[in-house]
Enzyme design. Structure first.
Site, PDB file in Angstrom:
ATOM      1  N   LYS A 167      13.457 -31.332  13.601  1.00 33.76           N
ATOM      2  CA  LYS A 167      13.583 -30.226  12.638  1.00 33.76           C
ATOM      3  C   LYS A 167      14.068 -28.958  13.334  1.00 33.76           C
ATOM      4  CE  LYS A 167      10.499 -27.012  10.178  1.00 33.76           C
ATOM      5  NZ  LYS A 167      10.622 -25.912  11.158  1.00 33.76           N
ATOM      6  N   ASN A 168      13.496 -28.653  14.488  1.00 35.67           N
ATOM      7  CA  ASN A 168      13.816 -27.395  15.158  1.00 35.67           C
ATOM      8  C   ASN A 168      15.162 -27.425  15.870  1.00 35.67           C
ATOM      9  OD1 ASN A 168      11.435 -26.245  14.267  1.00 35.67           O
ATOM     10  ND2 ASN A 168      10.288 -26.835  16.096  1.00 35.67           N
ATOM     11  N   ARG A 206      11.783 -19.720   7.355  1.00 35.81           N
ATOM     12  CA  ARG A 206      12.054 -18.754   8.406  1.00 35.81           C
ATOM     13  C   ARG A 206      13.426 -18.954   9.045  1.00 35.81           C
ATOM     14  NH1 ARG A 206      10.192 -13.750   9.599  1.00 35.81           N
ATOM     15  NH2 ARG A 206      10.818 -13.224  11.701  1.00 35.81           N
ATOM     16  N   CYS A 261       6.165 -20.357   7.092  1.00 39.92           N
ATOM     17  CA  CYS A 261       4.722 -20.571   7.102  1.00 39.92           C
ATOM     18  C   CYS A 261       3.976 -19.293   7.451  1.00 39.92           C
ATOM     19  CB  CYS A 261       4.364 -21.659   8.117  1.00 39.92           C
ATOM     20  SG  CYS A 261       4.929 -23.304   7.649  1.00 39.92           S
ATOM     21  N   ARG A 303       6.504 -12.937  12.782  1.00 40.83           N
ATOM     22  CA  ARG A 303       7.599 -13.461  13.597  1.00 40.83           C
ATOM     23  C   ARG A 303       8.789 -12.526  13.398  1.00 40.83           C
ATOM     24  NH1 ARG A 303       7.605 -19.843  12.196  1.00 40.83           N
ATOM     25  NH2 ARG A 303       7.035 -19.136  10.121  1.00 40.83           N
ATOM     26  N   PRO A 304       8.720 -11.328  13.953  1.00 45.07           N
ATOM     27  CA  PRO A 304       9.746 -10.327  13.700  1.00 45.07           C
ATOM     28  C   PRO A 304      11.096 -10.751  14.265  1.00 45.07           C
ATOM     29  CG  PRO A 304       8.297  -9.606  15.464  1.00 45.07           C
ATOM     30  CD  PRO A 304       7.678 -10.831  14.878  1.00 45.07           C
ATOM     31  N   ASP A 336      13.177  -8.574  15.538  1.00 44.75           N
ATOM     32  CA  ASP A 336      13.618  -7.460  16.382  1.00 44.75           C
ATOM     33  C   ASP A 336      14.487  -7.940  17.548  1.00 44.75           C
ATOM     34  OD1 ASP A 336      11.914  -6.220  14.671  1.00 44.75           O
ATOM     35  OD2 ASP A 336      10.574  -5.402  16.196  1.00 44.75           O
ATOM     36  N   ASP A 338       3.528 -25.856  18.202  1.00 44.40           N
ATOM     37  CA  ASP A 338       3.598 -26.681  17.000  1.00 44.40           C
ATOM     38  C   ASP A 338       2.787 -27.963  17.110  1.00 44.40           C
ATOM     39  OD1 ASP A 338       5.166 -24.868  15.708  1.00 44.40           O
ATOM     40  OD2 ASP A 338       7.029 -25.990  15.844  1.00 44.40           O
ATOM     41  N   ILE A 392       1.110 -17.882  20.875  1.00 40.70           N
ATOM     42  CA  ILE A 392       2.413 -17.632  20.258  1.00 40.70           C
ATOM     43  C   ILE A 392       2.273 -16.960  18.895  1.00 40.70           C
ATOM     44  CG2 ILE A 392       4.628 -18.647  19.635  1.00 40.70           C
ATOM     45  CD1 ILE A 392       3.906 -19.014  22.583  1.00 40.70           C
ATOM     46  N   ARG A 429       8.138 -29.963   4.358  1.00 39.53           N
ATOM     47  CA  ARG A 429       9.135 -29.083   4.976  1.00 39.53           C
ATOM     48  C   ARG A 429       9.605 -29.634   6.316  1.00 39.53           C
ATOM     49  NH1 ARG A 429       7.220 -24.298   6.840  1.00 39.53           N
ATOM     50  NH2 ARG A 429       9.346 -24.066   7.576  1.00 39.53           N
TER      51      ARG A 429
END
Length: 422
Positions: A22-23, A92, A116, A121-122, A124, A305, A327, A397
């Site tokens: 997925k990632n 996200r 989620c 989880r900015p 920036d 994860d 994290i 998901r």
């Protein structure tokens, strides 16, 4: 309302096939926007996040089609630069389209992405990278807009090894003239997979998988046919399921080298393993022993994860251990649900202290995020009676038919529709 009914599982037995990561597939799907010819992605998991990502591609004018485990994308007709808010809110990873659109269209607009509820989880770090490459970035309360007449290679030093920021910086850098050096880059295997796809398309990238990634931009990208890396978190989930329930399970089309952190801990817990280059066989027929304390860290440390499913596997282990999350500050939202089953744990900020319980009992549970939802499934598989898990869309998901795979190994679970009481 769909719900998952889960009964106590017998020892697991059989084989399961691991899907594509997925990632990896989400940033690679976004990266197809940089191509001027069709792309084919093999080993593409059939999960909700892929469905949502393809919907974003369609909204931008691209065509895509799924044929079994392969997805065909034609990005040549990409015309837009703005992602619809309802699609941005669905996950996200929608933020990864910023770098790709900026490089392709010179402009990108995005409502603040969803995902989620496991903590802030900015973006920036992502925006820092875009500004370094010469983009003008405007932020409002709920929208990010990036524009650049021309992107120019630069040195980008990320404040921390963010996976998403590294990926977005790579995508934007491919469209920048000159050389970009990304310092303090994330080293995850999924970064290497993205670089592999981009390289197959003609990009010039070096150092992926290390703390310094170099991108020589400005090269026109062709399409490519590419096979997605096996999912190391799905691998961890099935390994932890067998550790929790006992039995013998063979995982095929996986990557044992990427599963070393979980293999090491489960070996301490009393599991036995036999591996080839693409298979893992796990066996557990004796008592499960609590593993040593676990701390989530960026790769090659223990993956955040995989923390929920490992914790779930240890609910009845002999002894006690603790799990520290570094994290995401809200990763342990599922812990209160585990207590409903009789789990003997307490949480102190970002650490859960767990003592193995002699028995767990069925309960009504609510999944609030993807990995926490998988943990609830593994926990319910150890509990006496029949548990009901709501929020199954979160599990869908990131898992390609987890229910069917567990059923094939002997687990007792099924999805049902439960009427909503008004």
């Amino acid at each position: 309302m769909p719900a998952l009914l889960v009964s106590k599982s017998p020892p697991l037995s059989g084989e399961v096939t691991i899907h594509g990561a997925k990632n990896s597939v989400l940033p690679i799907l976004a990266a197809t926007l940089l191509c001027r010819a069709p792309c084919v992605l093999h080993n593409c998991p059939d999960i909700l996040d892929v469905t949502h990502t393809r919907a974003i591609l369609h909204s931008l004018g691209c065509a895509s089609e799924r044929r079994g485990a392969s997805v065909y994308i034609d990005p040549r007709s990409c015309a837009g630069h703005s992602i619809p808010p309802e699609l941005a809110a669905s996950m996200r990873a929608s933020s990864l389209f910023l770098g790709a659109l900026l490089a392709r269209q010179g402009e990108a607009s995005l409502s603040l992405p969803g995902g989620c509820p496991i903590g802030a989880r900015p973006v920036d770090y992502h925006l820092l990278a875009f500004r370094a490459l010469g983009a003008e970035v405007t932020e409002t309360d709920d929208t990010i807009h990036c524009r650049a007449r021309r992107l120019t290679g630069a040195k980008i030093t990320l404040p921390g090894p963010s996976v998403g920021a590294t990926e977005n910086a790579m995508l934007a850098a491919v469209g920048a003239e000159g050389v970009t050096v990304i310092e303090n880059a994330a080293c995850e295997p999924e970064i290497v997979d993205l670089a592999g796809f981009l390289t197959a398309c003609g990009a010039k990238i070096a150092g992926a998988g290390t703390g310094r990634v170099t991108v020589k931009g400005g090269q026109p990208l062709t399409g490519a046919t590419y096979t997605i890396l096996p999912d190391r978190i799905e691998t961890a989930t099935f390994l932890c399921a067998c550790a929790a329930c006992g039995g013998t399970l063979t995982l095929r089309r996986t990557a044992p080298r990427l599963a070393e952190p979980i293999l090491n801990l489960l070996t301490e817990s009393g599991c036995r393993f036999s591996c080839t280059h693409d298979t893992i066989q796990i066996s557990r027929d004796g008592p499960l022993i609590a593993c040593r304390p676990v701390i989530s860290k960026p790769y090659p440390g223990f993956p955040t994860d995989a923390m929920p499913v490992l914790l779930a596997s240890q609910l009845r282990a002999e002894g006690q251990t603790d799990f520290t999350e570094t994290i995401f500050e809200n990763r342990f939202g599922y812990a209160r649900e585990l207590k409903k089953l009789g789990a003997q744990l307490r949480q102190d900020e970002n650490t859960v202290y767990l003592r193995g319980a002699p028995q767990l009992y069925a309960a009504q549970l609510f999944a609030e995020d993807l990995r926490g939802g998988a943990a609830l499934v593994l926990a319910a598989m150890q509990a006496e009676g029949e548990s009901t898990i709501f929020g199954v869309k979160h599990i869908q998901r990131g898992y390609d038919n987890l229910e069917a795979a567990l059923q094939s190994a002997g687990a007792r679970l099924k999805t049902v529709e439960i009427p909503i009481k008004v």
